[in-house]
Design a protein around this motif. Structure first.
Motif, PDB file in Angstrom:
ATOM      1  N   ARG A   1       0.991  -0.727  -0.073  1.00 35.96           N
ATOM      2  CA  ARG A   1      -0.124   0.269   0.114  1.00 35.96           C
ATOM      3  C   ARG A   1       0.397   1.327   0.089  1.00 35.96           C
ATOM      4  N   CYS A   2       2.285   0.923   0.561  1.00 43.65           N
ATOM      5  CA  CYS A   2       2.902   2.656   0.619  1.00 43.65           C
ATOM      6  C   CYS A   2       3.890   2.753  -0.797  1.00 43.65           C
ATOM      7  N   ARG A   3       3.940   2.123  -1.857  1.00 42.63           N
ATOM      8  CA  ARG A   3       3.647   1.707  -3.562  1.00 42.63           C
ATOM      9  C   ARG A   3       5.401   1.592  -3.443  1.00 42.63           C
ATOM     10  N   ARG A   4       5.637   0.123  -2.315  1.00 45.09           N
ATOM     11  CA  ARG A   4       6.858   0.253  -2.190  1.00 45.09           C
ATOM     12  C   ARG A   4       7.659  -1.408  -2.268  1.00 45.09           C
ATOM     13  N   GLU A   5       8.368  -2.057  -2.325  1.00 44.04           N
ATOM     14  CA  GLU A   5       8.374  -3.138  -2.598  1.00 44.04           C
ATOM     15  C   GLU A   5       7.799  -4.330  -1.056  1.00 44.04           C
ATOM     16  N   LEU A   6       7.534  -5.256  -1.553  1.00 42.31           N
ATOM     17  CA  LEU A   6       6.913  -5.374  -0.453  1.00 42.31           C
ATOM     18  C   LEU A   6       8.097  -5.547   0.994  1.00 42.31           C
ATOM     19  N   CYS A   7       7.426  -5.885   1.500  1.00 42.57           N
ATOM     20  CA  CYS A   7       9.140  -5.869   3.244  1.00 42.57           C
ATOM     21  C   CYS A   7       9.373  -7.436   3.086  1.00 42.57           C
ATOM     22  N   CYS A   8       8.466  -8.466   2.781  1.00 39.16           N
ATOM     23  CA  CYS A   8       8.740  -9.796   2.653  1.00 39.16           C
ATOM     24  C   CYS A   8       9.566 -10.230   1.856  1.00 39.16           C
ATOM     25  N   ARG A   9       9.629  -9.365   0.911  1.00 41.29           N
ATOM     26  CA  ARG A   9       9.571  -9.679  -0.587  1.00 41.29           C
ATOM     27  C   ARG A   9      11.379  -8.761  -0.272  1.00 41.29           C
ATOM     28  N   SER A  10      11.301  -8.291   0.587  1.00 42.68           N
ATOM     29  CA  SER A  10      13.040  -7.067   0.394  1.00 42.68           C
ATOM     30  C   SER A  10      14.387  -7.705   0.989  1.00 42.68           C
ATOM     31  N   TRP A  11      13.690  -7.117   2.272  1.00 36.14           N
ATOM     32  CA  TRP A  11      14.737  -6.993   3.831  1.00 36.14           C
ATOM     33  C   TRP A  11      14.178  -8.305   4.688  1.00 36.14           C
ATOM     34  N   LEU A  12      12.585  -8.559   4.945  1.00 34.42           N
ATOM     35  CA  LEU A  12      12.773  -8.931   5.892  1.00 34.42           C
ATOM     36  C   LEU A  12      12.816 -11.164   5.567  1.00 34.42           C
ATOM     37  N   THR A  13      14.298 -10.675   6.809  1.00 33.78           N
ATOM     38  CA  THR A  13      14.338 -12.084   6.891  1.00 33.78           C
ATOM     39  C   THR A  13      13.593 -13.340   7.669  1.00 33.78           C
ATOM     40  N   SER A  14      12.508 -12.576   8.284  1.00 31.27           N
ATOM     41  CA  SER A  14      11.642 -13.901   9.611  1.00 31.27           C
ATOM     42  C   SER A  14       9.998 -13.124   9.226  1.00 31.27           C
ATOM     43  N   ILE A  15       9.244 -13.592   9.379  1.00 30.08           N
ATOM     44  CA  ILE A  15       7.738 -12.914   9.555  1.00 30.08           C
ATOM     45  C   ILE A  15       7.670 -13.441  11.344  1.00 30.08           C
ATOM     46  N   GLU A  16       6.912 -12.379  12.068  1.00 33.87           N
ATOM     47  CA  GLU A  16       6.759 -12.973  13.224  1.00 33.87           C
ATOM     48  C   GLU A  16       5.478 -12.091  12.493  1.00 33.87           C
ATOM     49  N   PRO A  17       3.959 -13.675  14.205  1.00 44.09           N
ATOM     50  CA  PRO A  17       2.847 -12.804  13.612  1.00 44.09           C
ATOM     51  C   PRO A  17       2.512 -11.648  14.100  1.00 44.09           C
ATOM     52  N   VAL A  18       1.200 -11.309  13.569  1.00 44.52           N
ATOM     53  CA  VAL A  18       0.770  -9.878  12.777  1.00 44.52           C
ATOM     54  C   VAL A  18      -0.598 -10.360  14.198  1.00 44.52           C
ATOM     55  N   THR A  19      -0.960  -9.588  14.818  1.00 40.92           N
ATOM     56  CA  THR A  19      -2.259  -9.850  15.351  1.00 40.92           C
ATOM     57  C   THR A  19      -3.240  -7.810  15.555  1.00 40.92           C
ATOM     58  N   LEU A  20      -5.059  -8.196  15.144  1.00 45.82           N
ATOM     59  CA  LEU A  20      -5.421  -7.391  15.501  1.00 45.82           C
ATOM     60  C   LEU A  20      -5.110  -5.805  16.599  1.00 45.82           C
ATOM     61  N   GLN A  21      -4.335  -6.527  17.872  1.00 44.31           N
ATOM     62  CA  GLN A  21      -4.194  -6.078  18.496  1.00 44.31           C
ATOM     63  C   GLN A  21      -3.108  -5.086  18.212  1.00 44.31           C
ATOM     64  N   LEU A  22      -2.245  -5.495  17.590  1.00 49.38           N
ATOM     65  CA  LEU A  22      -1.217  -4.168  17.463  1.00 49.38           C
ATOM     66  C   LEU A  22      -2.022  -2.755  16.167  1.00 49.38           C
TER      67      LEU A  22
END
Length: 255
Positions: free
Chosen positions: A139-160
């Protein structure tokens, strides 16, 4: 380089001796130890002809995906083929797919083996892993974080999202994969600390104007929105609110 029952092409990401990669306190914080060498042996440097062959295989993968989807439809399997990847020596074809449930694809594998004349490896992945492999723009018009630099994906909850006062509309806080965006975690710690400095939204507090209700606060502007009993809303700096509350407590004690 060596691969599963054959050879494949890899890219050098970093060159260093194992002693340079050692963890001083140990990677598990138990004791100092060196990083083990790679399990796959590098055979030789790839020649231009090797790279050309790899590019030709990549060009064929589109047709592989198309043919695999036709076979999936033939067997009436509830699975989505997302990517196909040839091993450089064509000894193995890896096909990645997503599915809501476990899929019995034994008959499909037999048909694929006859069609492509190689060993078939079907791998079920999650939608987040699929987005990482396929890539795209967020949505930020940048390459997906999980594709470009994230080495691991942590759980993301609605509480965040709740803690940051964001919209809880899934269409506004979900990424390309349809799951909650990873970036919801990036500023969460800042908001968690801020909540200790700001009064809770909805709480009624005593200020210089009497009893007012906290309607909202802005972390970056350091302001608080207050609503009095007459319905009037005012926005004041957090520092001013603290001073008014201290003054209101002193006035109450002086009575």
């Amino acid at each position: 380089m060596e691969a599963d029952r054959g050879q494949d092409i890899g890219w050098v990401k970093r060159a260093a001796g194992s002693h340079d990669l050692a963890c001083e306190g140990g990677c598990d914080h138990v004791g100092a130890r060196t990083v083990p060498p790679p399990s796959r042996r590098v055979i030789r440097r790839a020649a231009p002809a090797d790279v050309l062959r790899l590019m030709q295989l990549r060009d064929q993968e589109l047709e592989v995906r198309k043919r695999t989807r036709e076979l999936v439809s033939k067997h009436r399997l509830r699975m989505k083929v997302s990517e196909a990847e040839w091993q450089w020596d064509r000894n193995k074809l890896t096909v990645y797919f997503t599915a809501e449930k476990r899929v019995d694809f034994r008959a499909l594998v037999r048909d694929m083996a006859r069609s492509f004349r190689t060993r078939i490896d079907l791998r079920q992945i999650g939608v987040r892993d699929e987005a990482r492999r396929l890539g795209g723009l967020g949505r930020c018009r940048r390459e997906l974080c999980c594709r470009s630099w994230l080495t691991s994906i942590e759980p993301v909850t609605l509480q965040l999202a709740k803690d940051q006062g964001l919209s809880l509309n899934p269409s506004q806080i979900s990424g390309a994969c349809g799951r909650l965006m990873n970036c919801l975690r990036y500023e969460h710690a800042v908001y968690t600390q801020a909540r200790k400095r700001f009064p809770p939204v909805g709480k009624t507090i005593r200020t210089a104007r009497g009893r007012e209700s906290v309607k909202a606060w802005d972390l970056f502007e350091e302001t608080v929105s207050l609503q009095g009993g007459d319905g009037e809303v005012r926005i004041i700096p957090l520092a001013q609110l603290r001073e008014e509350r201290r003054a209101a407590r002193r006035a109450e004690l002086d009575r």
